[in-house]
Motif scaffolding. Structure first.
Motif, PDB file in Angstrom:
ATOM      1  N   ALA A   1      58.734  77.914  16.703  1.00 45.53           N
ATOM      2  CA  ALA A   1      58.409  76.500  16.882  1.00 45.53           C
ATOM      3  C   ALA A   1      58.043  76.198  18.323  1.00 45.53           C
ATOM      4  O   ALA A   1      57.089  75.466  18.599  1.00 45.53           O
ATOM      5  CB  ALA A   1      59.584  75.633  16.440  1.00 45.53           C
ATOM      6  N   LEU A   2      58.789  76.767  19.279  1.00 47.77           N
ATOM      7  CA  LEU A   2      58.467  76.561  20.694  1.00 47.77           C
ATOM      8  C   LEU A   2      57.116  77.160  21.044  1.00 47.77           C
ATOM      9  O   LEU A   2      56.335  76.563  21.799  1.00 47.77           O
ATOM     10  CB  LEU A   2      59.564  77.172  21.576  1.00 47.77           C
ATOM     11  N   ALA A   3      56.829  78.350  20.507  1.00 45.88           N
ATOM     12  CA  ALA A   3      55.528  78.973  20.744  1.00 45.88           C
ATOM     13  C   ALA A   3      54.401  78.097  20.198  1.00 45.88           C
ATOM     14  O   ALA A   3      53.356  77.906  20.843  1.00 45.88           O
ATOM     15  CB  ALA A   3      55.483  80.360  20.100  1.00 45.88           C
ATOM     16  N   ASN A   4      54.612  77.546  19.012  1.00 48.04           N
ATOM     17  CA  ASN A   4      53.601  76.688  18.400  1.00 48.04           C
ATOM     18  C   ASN A   4      53.400  75.402  19.191  1.00 48.04           C
ATOM     19  O   ASN A   4      52.260  74.965  19.416  1.00 48.04           O
ATOM     20  CB  ASN A   4      54.013  76.357  16.967  1.00 48.04           C
ATOM     21  N   LEU A   5      54.495  74.775  19.635  1.00 45.59           N
ATOM     22  CA  LEU A   5      54.384  73.530  20.396  1.00 45.59           C
ATOM     23  C   LEU A   5      53.663  73.744  21.717  1.00 45.59           C
ATOM     24  O   LEU A   5      52.860  72.897  22.147  1.00 45.59           O
ATOM     25  CB  LEU A   5      55.776  72.948  20.650  1.00 45.59           C
ATOM     26  N   LEU A   6      53.927  74.862  22.368  1.00 42.27           N
ATOM     27  CA  LEU A   6      53.229  75.176  23.620  1.00 42.27           C
ATOM     28  C   LEU A   6      51.723  75.266  23.378  1.00 42.27           C
ATOM     29  O   LEU A   6      50.915  74.719  24.146  1.00 42.27           O
ATOM     30  CB  LEU A   6      53.760  76.493  24.187  1.00 42.27           C
ATOM     31  N   ALA A   7      51.348  75.939  22.286  1.00 41.87           N
ATOM     32  CA  ALA A   7      49.926  76.068  21.953  1.00 41.87           C
ATOM     33  C   ALA A   7      49.314  74.715  21.599  1.00 41.87           C
ATOM     34  O   ALA A   7      48.172  74.408  21.994  1.00 41.87           O
ATOM     35  CB  ALA A   7      49.750  77.047  20.794  1.00 41.87           C
ATOM     36  N   LEU A   8      50.046  73.891  20.851  1.00 39.33           N
ATOM     37  CA  LEU A   8      49.520  72.585  20.444  1.00 39.33           C
ATOM     38  C   LEU A   8      49.232  71.696  21.653  1.00 39.33           C
ATOM     39  O   LEU A   8      48.206  70.991  21.685  1.00 39.33           O
ATOM     40  CB  LEU A   8      50.506  71.876  19.513  1.00 39.33           C
ATOM     41  N   ILE A   9      50.113  71.721  22.629  1.00 39.65           N
ATOM     42  CA  ILE A   9      49.889  70.906  23.828  1.00 39.65           C
ATOM     43  C   ILE A   9      48.618  71.351  24.552  1.00 39.65           C
ATOM     44  O   ILE A   9      47.793  70.529  24.972  1.00 39.65           O
ATOM     45  CB  ILE A   9      51.106  70.993  24.777  1.00 39.65           C
ATOM     46  N   MET A  10      48.420  72.661  24.695  1.00 39.50           N
ATOM     47  CA  MET A  10      47.250  73.174  25.414  1.00 39.50           C
ATOM     48  C   MET A  10      45.956  73.003  24.620  1.00 39.50           C
ATOM     49  O   MET A  10      44.879  72.852  25.193  1.00 39.50           O
ATOM     50  CB  MET A  10      47.469  74.643  25.779  1.00 39.50           C
ATOM     51  N   LEU A  11      46.059  73.023  23.291  1.00 35.30           N
ATOM     52  CA  LEU A  11      44.857  72.921  22.451  1.00 35.30           C
ATOM     53  C   LEU A  11      44.609  71.500  21.941  1.00 35.30           C
ATOM     54  O   LEU A  11      43.615  71.270  21.255  1.00 35.30           O
ATOM     55  CB  LEU A  11      44.978  73.868  21.248  1.00 35.30           C
ATOM     56  N   PHE A  12      45.486  70.565  22.282  1.00 34.45           N
ATOM     57  CA  PHE A  12      45.339  69.206  21.760  1.00 34.45           C
ATOM     58  C   PHE A  12      43.988  68.566  22.102  1.00 34.45           C
ATOM     59  O   PHE A  12      43.439  67.828  21.269  1.00 34.45           O
ATOM     60  CB  PHE A  12      46.482  68.309  22.243  1.00 34.45           C
TER      61      PHE A  12
END
Length: 482
Positions: free
Chosen positions: A420-431
């Motif tokens: 989940a943390l890995a996914n959230l990090l990616a979502l912030i950068m790809l938002f």
């Protein structure tokens, strides 16, 4: 073994203990505000997914992808988990469960739209994707390590740990209600589960098309009967839920704080928005625009929490069996609520519902591992997939027959926190790219286009698979839907 368990306990504390829940809520609010409350603006549009939208032999339909996601999100946690949240946090926990679901719907739009954007065609012509794929192709090769961590965590937590939990839950319930030995339940699960997982995503989607509606109708139908029988008490119940949510009335120790904690945790554990699991399914669908699938998948969050979890909550709170501050096993509390209102026969129907819930979750959990294997293994993928299928079936049987076997899989929840943390990090950068997709989708709707089309040529600088998003592929999807 003690050191390993201690290590994963620390990992769990560093993720679920304090960091992850606030991050999921804060990021969800950010996505909601910047995305101009898309989950509410497109709410009516979400239900278009239930139209017949088969698109040939490649990929699965948007409806099938939605039903597979619902099957994965809706499980024993919608019964036992909600009951525990109410026992510990009081009726106010239900309100905060709703809040986190409405926020999570936007997070789901973002992560599932990105999964569609970066999806790939595999050697069999099926679509694949998810967080590992959009981390690698969206953020670049420098972040391959993050994608690998995500994929390994997905494989171990969902396809190993949670499959064992599901088998254990079904076998325990069957033993309690029908007196069926655990090994018999395990054998039945092996046969049913084996038939499904050895058919791949196509068979999983076809089974979900049948099982999920039946599962939902049985369980929600019983809850609705209890609600109707106690309809006059419903307004007072809603007032009680709101008062408890804001600490105006507290029926458990801790007041508003424990209500918020229990409600938000249950909502996030149940609907999985932001955890990065559902995007693996979202990427398999044939869609005309990434946001179309994002919107469809957002509906599964609504159904999971606002519909199914609320049905459980109302059933418990209206039945009269709920005693504030009394800790009780979640399944037991749900069974007590049903039998108090409908009679002893209802506990057997609940067991059947749990079987269907577990079967749908097993399908979903297995596919998480298959998708992870396809990302991690570049050679001999078919052999690796076969090994995974055999291991999943063996783990399913082990979880069913041994009452304490699931204690071995203590790593599942901590690893879900890691992914989940890995996914959230990616979502912030790809938002920003998700925002661009949302703006394009909204612009086409404003111009009068009924079914927005994604033009991959406008995103030529991105690392996209044009065989999945070429004009011909998108046009074919549109023609099939009309």
């Amino acid at each position: 073994m003690e050191y390993i368990e201690a290590f994963f306990a620390i990992v769990g504390d560093l993720t679920w203990g304090w960091a992850l829940v606030p991050m999921l809520v804060i990021f969800g609010l950010l996505f909601t505000i910047v995305g101009r409350f898309a989950q509410f603006r497109y709410f009516k549009r979400m239900f278009r997914v239930f139209r017949t939208d088969e698109v040939g032999d490649d990929g699965i339909s948007a409806r099938q992808a939605l039903l597979v996601s619902i099957g994965g999100r809706v499980g024993g946690g919608n019964i036992a988990g909600v009951a525990v949240a109410i026992s510990l946090g009081g009726p106010g926990a239900v309100f905060w469960m709703w809040v986190v679901a409405l926020i999570g719907m936007m997070t789901s739009i973002v992560e599932c739209s990105l999964a569609q954007l970066y999806k790939r065609r595999d050697d069999d012509g099926n679509f694949r994707g998810g967080p590992a794929t959009y981390i690698l192709h969206g953020l670049g090769k420098d972040y391959r390590w993050l994608a690998v961590i995500y994929a390994i965590s997905l494989l171990l937590s969902f396809s190993i740990g949670f499959v064992a939990f599901q088998g254990n839950t079904v076998a325990g319930s069957a033993l309690e209600s029908f007196g069926i030995d655990r090994w018999i339940s395990g054998a039945v699960l092996v046969v049913a589960g084996g038939f499904i997982v050895f058919g791949g995503i196509q068979r999983i989607a076809k089974v979900a098309d049948v099982v999920i509606p039946v599962m939902a109708l049985i369980y929600i139908g019983m809850a609705l009967i209890i609600i109707v029988l106690n309809f006059t008490e419903l307004p007072a119940l809603m007032v009680m839920i709101v008062k408890n949510a804001f600490g105006i009335e507290s029926v458990v120790g801790g007041g508003i704080g424990v209500a918020i904690e229990q409600g938000m945790k249950r909502g996030l554990f149940s609907n999985e928005a932001g955890l990065g699991s559902a995007p693996n399914i979202a990427a398999t669908a044939y869609a005309t625009h990434p946001v179309s699938q994002g919107i469809s998948q957002s509906l599964s969050v609504f159904i999971d929490t606002i519909v199914v979890c609320s049905a459980t909550a109302f059933m418990i709170l209206l039945s009269g069996v709920y005693q504030p501050g009394t800790e009780v096993d979640g399944i037991v509390l749900a069974q007590q609520a049903l039998t108090a209102q409908l009679g002893n026969w209802s506990q057997y129907v609940l067991t059947i519902s749990l079987l269907l819930f577990a079967l749908s979750s097993i399908m979903y959990n297995y596919y998480m591992g298959e998708n992870a294997i396809n990302f991690l293994v570049k050679k001999n993928i078919k052999m690796a997939t076969l090994v995974l299928r055999v291991v999943v079936i063996a783990i399913l049987f082990l979880g069913a027959v041994a009452p304490t076997a699931t204690a071995v899989f203590f790593f599942a929840d901590p690893l879900m926190g890691v992914l989940a943390l890995a996914n959230l990090l990616a979502l912030i950068m790809l938002f920003p790219r998700a925002k661009r997709l949302l703006d394009d989708f909204a612009s086409q709707l404003r111009s009068g286009v009924k079914e927005p089309l994604f033009d991959a040529q406008e995103y030529e600088k991105l690392d996209l698979d044009l065989s999945a998003w070429g004009k011909k592929a998108v046009k074919e999807a549109l023609d099939q839907k009309q």
